[in-house]
Design an enzyme around this catalytic site. Structure first.
Site, mmCIF file in Angstrom:
data_model
loop_
_atom_site.group_PDB
_atom_site.id
_atom_site.type_symbol
_atom_site.label_atom_id
_atom_site.label_comp_id
_atom_site.label_asym_id
_atom_site.label_seq_id
_atom_site.Cartn_x
_atom_site.Cartn_y
_atom_site.Cartn_z
ATOM 1 N N ILE A 1 58.490 -0.195 -31.871
ATOM 2 C CA ILE A 1 58.973 0.386 -30.608
ATOM 3 C C ILE A 1 58.866 -0.632 -29.464
ATOM 4 C CG2 ILE A 1 58.434 2.157 -28.869
ATOM 5 C CD1 ILE A 1 57.542 3.959 -31.292
ATOM 6 N N TYR B 1 43.337 9.149 -34.989
ATOM 7 C CA TYR B 1 44.652 8.791 -34.430
ATOM 8 C C TYR B 1 45.161 9.851 -33.451
ATOM 9 C CZ TYR B 1 49.511 7.420 -33.947
ATOM 10 O OH TYR B 1 50.740 7.069 -33.414
HETATM 11 P P1 NAD Z 1 54.024 -1.192 -34.917
HETATM 12 O O1 NAD Z 1 52.894 -1.303 -35.874
HETATM 13 O O2 NAD Z 1 55.384 -1.605 -35.347
HETATM 14 O O3 NAD Z 1 53.672 -1.992 -33.565
HETATM 15 C C1 NAD Z 1 52.408 -1.918 -32.979
HETATM 16 C C2 NAD Z 1 52.129 -3.264 -32.317
HETATM 17 O O4 NAD Z 1 50.824 -3.175 -31.681
HETATM 18 C C3 NAD Z 1 52.063 -4.429 -33.310
HETATM 19 O O5 NAD Z 1 52.915 -5.480 -32.910
HETATM 20 C C4 NAD Z 1 50.606 -4.847 -33.305
HETATM 21 O O6 NAD Z 1 50.385 -6.231 -33.504
HETATM 22 C C5 NAD Z 1 50.189 -4.417 -31.879
HETATM 23 N N1 NAD Z 1 48.725 -4.307 -31.799
HETATM 24 C C6 NAD Z 1 47.898 -3.661 -32.660
HETATM 25 N N2 NAD Z 1 46.625 -3.875 -32.329
HETATM 26 C C7 NAD Z 1 46.628 -4.663 -31.221
HETATM 27 C C8 NAD Z 1 45.607 -5.243 -30.425
HETATM 28 N N3 NAD Z 1 44.296 -5.077 -30.717
HETATM 29 N N4 NAD Z 1 45.963 -5.992 -29.361
HETATM 30 C C9 NAD Z 1 47.281 -6.207 -29.076
HETATM 31 N N5 NAD Z 1 48.287 -5.687 -29.802
HETATM 32 C C10 NAD Z 1 47.966 -4.939 -30.864
HETATM 33 O O7 NAD Z 1 54.010 0.326 -34.452
HETATM 34 P P2 NAD Z 1 55.049 1.217 -33.631
HETATM 35 O O8 NAD Z 1 55.465 2.311 -34.526
HETATM 36 O O9 NAD Z 1 56.057 0.405 -32.943
HETATM 37 O O10 NAD Z 1 54.054 1.867 -32.575
HETATM 38 C C11 NAD Z 1 54.137 1.624 -31.174
HETATM 39 C C12 NAD Z 1 53.357 2.720 -30.469
HETATM 40 O O11 NAD Z 1 54.003 3.984 -30.718
HETATM 41 C C13 NAD Z 1 51.920 2.863 -30.969
HETATM 42 O O12 NAD Z 1 51.080 3.154 -29.878
HETATM 43 C C14 NAD Z 1 52.014 4.065 -31.890
HETATM 44 O O13 NAD Z 1 50.781 4.729 -32.023
HETATM 45 C C15 NAD Z 1 53.043 4.903 -31.183
HETATM 46 N N6 NAD Z 1 53.696 5.886 -32.041
HETATM 47 C C16 NAD Z 1 54.391 5.478 -33.136
HETATM 48 C C17 NAD Z 1 54.995 6.455 -33.916
HETATM 49 C C18 NAD Z 1 55.784 6.099 -35.161
HETATM 50 O O14 NAD Z 1 56.142 7.014 -35.903
HETATM 51 N N7 NAD Z 1 56.068 4.834 -35.410
HETATM 52 C C19 NAD Z 1 54.902 7.803 -33.586
HETATM 53 C C20 NAD Z 1 54.186 8.169 -32.451
HETATM 54 C C21 NAD Z 1 53.598 7.197 -31.680
#
Ligand code: NAD
Length: 274
Positions: free
Chosen positions: A13, A153
């Site tokens: 995202i 989570y």
């Molecule tokens: P993703 O795993 O593709 O991206 C998450 C990013 O966060 C990664 O690039 C990772 O390196 C970075 N990250 C993790 N730990 C870190 C740290 N300690 N310091 C700096 N960066 C860090 O996940 P996504 O699906 O794109 O998720 C983005 C956000 O959306 C998250 O907060 C996730 O919880 C939320 N979310 C995702 C979903 C889904 O279904 N994908 C649903 C609801 C909420």
């Protein structure tokens, strides 16, 4: 054109948001563990401080919006405590550090990413949510480790949604012209929900997660909402938690919201008198 900071910018995202904001003509500073303008670990207090100093430098001290996408998913291989440090404290500390810079703009925007798991995953440990909202990171980490990552989570995301609602309306945020809001995505196809590390049990649960729209979200669809929330089109929004989940929350919780308000005399006195 605005200066916008995006955390978690290397993947999913966050990466889709950076791409859209840049194509709309904005200057974006990305933050992530690797592969972006600013490298930082938001799981630690020091990492958050270093990240906020680095993005402020990179943007020459002018920041119009901050979007916090960095997060850890509900994998049993993650410690529950670390997950809380990234998903909750890594967001609120980073936003608090950048709040004075945002306040220098006449109007500015901050966006946190919550989750529809807050309203649709049963058994969220309330004591973990309470420790987060009390600002006690050491306690939250201990309780998160005990609870494990899968319940931690939605706890991190529920605490974040409540923090956004609590803080957004204060003089420090809306009183300083900063619109603080959250997005609550349902399941979105990103490495977090489809990567090789995904638990087989979680993968099965996600396959059965009911989505009336008939498919998972795409990162670009959440990015579009974030682009709206960082633009003047969202000038009336303050403390909103916008669900973008293809209808899951409406399906499972259709009679729970809007909730009827039965204010006490104290509530009325606090909110309706000068
Ligand atoms: P993703 O795993 O593709 O991206 C998450 C990013 O966060 C990664 O690039 C990772 O390196 C970075 N990250 C993790 N730990 C870190 C740290 N300690 N310091 C700096 N960066 C860090 O996940 P996504 O699906 O794109 O998720 C983005 C956000 O959306 C998250 O907060 C996730 O919880 C939320 N979310 C995702 C979903 C889904 O279904 N994908 C649903 C609801 C909420």
């Amino acid at each position: 054109m605005s200066n916008i900071v995006v955390t978690g910018a290397a993947s999913g995202i966050g990466a889709a948001t950076v791409k859209l904001l840049r194509s709309n003509g904005h200057d974006v500073v990305g933050v992530d563990l690797a592969g972006t303008e600013v490298t930082a670990d938001l799981s630690t207090r020091e990492g958050r401080r270093e990240a906020s100093a680095a993005v402020t430098d990179a943007a020459d001290g002018v920041i119009d919006a901050v979007v916090c996408c960095a997060g850890l998913g509900p994998l049993s291989s993650h410690s529950g405590g670390k997950l809380l440090s990234v998903n909750y404290f890594g967001v609120i500390d980073f936003l608090d550090e950048l709040r004075p810079t945002l306040a220098r703009r006449e109007r500015s925007y901050a966006v946190a990413i919550s989750s529809s798991s807050t309203s649709t995953q049963p058994g969220i440990p309330g004591h973990v949510v309470d420790a987060c909202l009390a600002g006690d990171e050491d306690l939250a980490v201990t309780l998160g480790d005990e609870a494990t990552a899968i319940p931690s989570y939605p706890a991190s995301k529920l605490a974040l949604a409540r923090w956004v609602r609590r803080e957004s309306v204060t003089p420090q945020w809306i009183g300083a012209g900063i619109r603080l809001n959250a997005v609550a995505p349902g399941i979105v196809d990103t490495p977090m929900t489809s990567g090789p590390d995904l638990d087989p049990n979680l993968a099965r649960a996600l396959d059965f997660y009911p989505v009336p729209l008939g498919r998972r979200g795409r990162p670009e669809e959440i990015a579009a909402l974030i682009a709206f929330l960082t633009s003047d089109a969202a000038s009336l929004l303050c403390g909103s938690v916008l669900f973008a989940d293809g209808g899951t929350d409406a399906l499972l919780r259709q009679n729970d919201w809007p909730a009827v308000w039965e204010p006490s005399g104290e509530d009325l006195a606090r909110h309706f008198t000068g």
